[in-house]
Design an enzyme around this catalytic site. Sequence first.
Site, PDB file in Angstrom:
ATOM      1  N   SER A   1     -10.082  -0.804   7.111  1.00  0.00           N
ATOM      2  CA  SER A   1      -9.525  -0.585   5.776  1.00  0.00           C
ATOM      3  C   SER A   1      -8.806  -1.771   5.154  1.00  0.00           C
ATOM      4  O   SER A   1      -8.420  -1.708   3.995  1.00  0.00           O
ATOM      5  CB  SER A   1      -8.580   0.617   5.795  1.00  0.00           C
ATOM      6  OG  SER A   1      -9.300   1.810   5.953  1.00  0.00           O
TER       7      SER A   1
ATOM      8  N   LYS B   1       0.837  -1.202   0.000  1.00  0.00           N
ATOM      9  CA  LYS B   1       0.000   0.000   0.000  1.00  0.00           C
ATOM     10  C   LYS B   1       0.874   1.256   0.000  1.00  0.00           C
ATOM     11  O   LYS B   1       1.913   1.292   0.667  1.00  0.00           O
ATOM     12  CB  LYS B   1      -0.923  -0.029   1.227  1.00  0.00           C
ATOM     13  CG  LYS B   1      -1.987   1.067   1.257  1.00  0.00           C
ATOM     14  CD  LYS B   1      -2.913   0.881   2.456  1.00  0.00           C
ATOM     15  CE  LYS B   1      -3.977   1.957   2.541  1.00  0.00           C
ATOM     16  NZ  LYS B   1      -4.878   1.763   3.704  1.00  0.00           N
TER      17      LYS B   1
ATOM     18  N   SER C   1      -9.852   1.709   3.014  1.00  0.00           N
ATOM     19  CA  SER C   1      -9.001   2.495   2.140  1.00  0.00           C
ATOM     20  C   SER C   1      -7.968   1.664   1.377  1.00  0.00           C
ATOM     21  O   SER C   1      -7.349   2.155   0.435  1.00  0.00           O
ATOM     22  CB  SER C   1      -8.249   3.542   2.988  1.00  0.00           C
ATOM     23  OG  SER C   1      -7.381   2.915   3.931  1.00  0.00           O
TER      24      SER C   1
END
Length: 485
Positions: A178, A79, A154
């Site tokens: 997330s 990420k 997210s």
Amino acid sequence: MDLTKLTAHELKDMLSNKEVKAEEITKAFLDRINLVDNKLGAYLYVSEEEAIKKAKEIDVKIEKNEELKALSGIPIGIKDNINVKGMQNTCASKILEGYTSPYDAHVTEKIKQEEGIILGKLNMDEFAMGSSTENSAFKLAKNPWDLERVPGGSSGGSAVAVAGSEATLSLGTDTGGSVRQPASFCGVVGLKPTYGRISRSGVVAFGSTLDQVGPMGKDVEDCALLTSVIAGLDKKDFTTVDKEVPDYKKSLTKDIKGKRIGIPKEFFGDGLDKNIRKSVEEAIKVLEANGAEVKPCSLPLMDYALSAYYIISSAEASSNLARFDGIRYGYRSKNFKDAQDIYLKSRSEGFGDEVKRRIMLGTYVLSAGYYDAYYKKALKVRKLIKDDFQRVFKDFDAIVSPTSPTTAFKVGEKKDDVMSMYLSDIYTVPISVAGVPAISLPCGMVDGLPVGLQIISDYFKEDVLFNLAYSYEQSVDFYKMRADF
């Protein structure tokens, strides 16, 4: 054979038996990224040359019959808020566009030590604030099961990369759901570990008392493998706990006889899609058939978790994001009169709407007139929620619930409806507020879209989660589902 469809443990076996080369695996994934990522939007940066170089180094070791490490030759996506030396780290924000990390996060170091091949940096909601990855400043991520739908957020890019066969494993971060919510939406396995189990060093902070790095994989065994690598004490992160990391592989058994599972009524109320309820209830029956003892339980303070979460996380975000000022690095406005104007314009132009909304909320609840009424009260509620979970875990080994009240919603459907977007995390936020661990894994399909089952356990009981999740997973075929994309 399509190497991109295989699990990490399957690829490990093939590498050990010299049935395939690491370079061959890496190139298969890079070809896949080049073929589909213009539609899926999982990656913000691809490190093609470095990945192939690392793969060749591993092949040399294999030829010399050197012992393989835990992740040797396994392609992994990271990420874009987790630092990888020499790669961008933008947090999907204009304010960090062009920023290159000068160092590795602790979890990145651990992956490199175990010879995992980092393919690149993954798309996300800006500064990890969002539930759909629509808040990325650079591009939309799409759900591989239906390109008209969001992948969740997210860590949407992290889920898309695994579900869309653009990485075998991925790392996301989970502040309020997330990792788990996008894992649910995309039909993969995602873990939010106990707060303090995995280091946050080198991870760009959103909510410092909530943020946790979490692994994603195609099945429970893959998720356990990556957790084993990245978990443990880090002296650079004082919130990590000096507690031995179990051998999670020993937890991967179907035997769950005598395990006590609680079903909290608060997670099955209004707002839960009836077909998701049915899928989760069927999953509970499977766990019961495998030997678990299932009983109802109650967590009466869950209704307050969402409010407490948004007050606490926004307050922490307001403080953490003050460092992005347009002076030292990142975006700087070109039109300014003085230093004050640089700060004002750089932050106004560099941050997206959702980030600015949370900074404003956080600043408000920390202000002198409202600190006691909002922030201090939210901290008290948090303590009560933690006590609620501790009370339940005296009688149960785990709690089972849906991961999300709905399947993946359409792109644009909730973007302008802030409350509706926030409510998509209603079953994941309480776990984050309490700091306990939880895992999401596929438990069915509704109208062609994956449904996630959430299993929650007590502090540092990730081994219990892997045991229950593996037992369920191996009793059904949902983990074999692959998005036909």
